[in-house]
Design a protein around this motif. Structure first.
Motif, mmCIF file in Angstrom:
data_model
loop_
_atom_site.group_PDB
_atom_site.id
_atom_site.type_symbol
_atom_site.label_atom_id
_atom_site.label_comp_id
_atom_site.label_asym_id
_atom_site.label_seq_id
_atom_site.Cartn_x
_atom_site.Cartn_y
_atom_site.Cartn_z
ATOM 1 N N CYS A 28 0.846 -1.202 0.000
ATOM 2 C CA CYS A 28 0.000 0.000 0.000
ATOM 3 C C CYS A 28 0.876 1.244 0.000
ATOM 4 O O CYS A 28 1.728 1.404 0.871
ATOM 5 C CB CYS A 28 -0.938 0.001 1.196
ATOM 6 S SG CYS A 28 -2.032 1.449 1.201
ATOM 7 N N CYS A 30 -0.359 4.370 0.230
ATOM 8 C CA CYS A 30 -1.102 5.534 0.730
ATOM 9 C C CYS A 30 -0.227 6.335 1.699
ATOM 10 O O CYS A 30 0.740 5.830 2.267
ATOM 11 C CB CYS A 30 -2.422 5.111 1.376
ATOM 12 S SG CYS A 30 -2.301 4.548 3.086
ATOM 13 N N CYS A 33 0.195 4.874 5.210
ATOM 14 C CA CYS A 33 1.172 3.786 5.336
ATOM 15 C C CYS A 33 2.594 4.343 5.283
ATOM 16 O O CYS A 33 3.487 3.838 5.967
ATOM 17 C CB CYS A 33 0.972 2.745 4.236
ATOM 18 S SG CYS A 33 -0.412 1.639 4.572
HETATM 19 ZN ZN LIG Z 1 -2.015 2.308 3.141
#
Ligand SMILES: [Zn+2]
Ligand SMILES: [Zn+2]
Length: 149
Positions: A28, A30, A33
């Motif tokens: 991930c 994002c 994260c």
């Molecule tokens: Zn994430």
């Protein structure tokens, strides 16, 4: 095939084992994260929550809101703070951070999500699925995992 999986936090106070097999593993990108890991991305391997067994140690939990309006429990060692497990509240699946496993090699990710916020220097292997944000469902990620395990 896979033997019983085991893992621990950085200091070793928390140890856990997993019966059964993960249903998928992905990266991930994002910004949450990135911030949580203090690095370029986060990794997740999903399991049925009933298959995770805490062998020793104590976890603390912090709950955050996800972009889709759900609540995600983030669990970590009370002594060293290593983030170990994530779980959307109400979900029967639980995410383990693969880097906490004693043998993380079998967790080659099959997908990369939130690629829209990926750091520019990270190259995604061509065989991996890619999603700009959250995938609409995890079905495609589970199928991709089953195809190679
Ligand atoms: Zn994430
Ligand atoms: Zn620890």
């Amino acid at each position: 095939m896979m033997t019983k999986l085991t893992g621990q936090c950085q200091c070793g106070a928390v140890r856990f084992s997993v019966t059964g097999k993960p249903v998928t593993a992905f990266v991930c990108h994002c910004t949450q994260c990135q911030r949580q890991s203090g690095s370029a991305f986060g990794m997740a391997a999903w399991l049925d929550q009933a298959e995770l067994h805490l062998e020793r140690g104590q976890l603390k939990e912090w709950i955050r809101q996800t972009p889709s309006g759900k609540q995600m429990a983030c669990r970590f060692c009370v002594d060293c703070g290593s983030r170990l497990f994530h779980q959307v509240l109400g979900s029967s699946y639980l995410s383990v951070k693969p880097g906490s496993l004693d043998d993380p090699l079998q967790f080659s990710p099959v997908a990369h999500i939130w690629v829209a916020s990926k750091q520019a220097w990270v190259d995604i292997p061509p065989h991996c699925l890619q999603f700009e944000g959250n995938p609409e469902s995890v079905g495609a990620l589970m199928q991709a995992w089953q195809a190679v395990h």
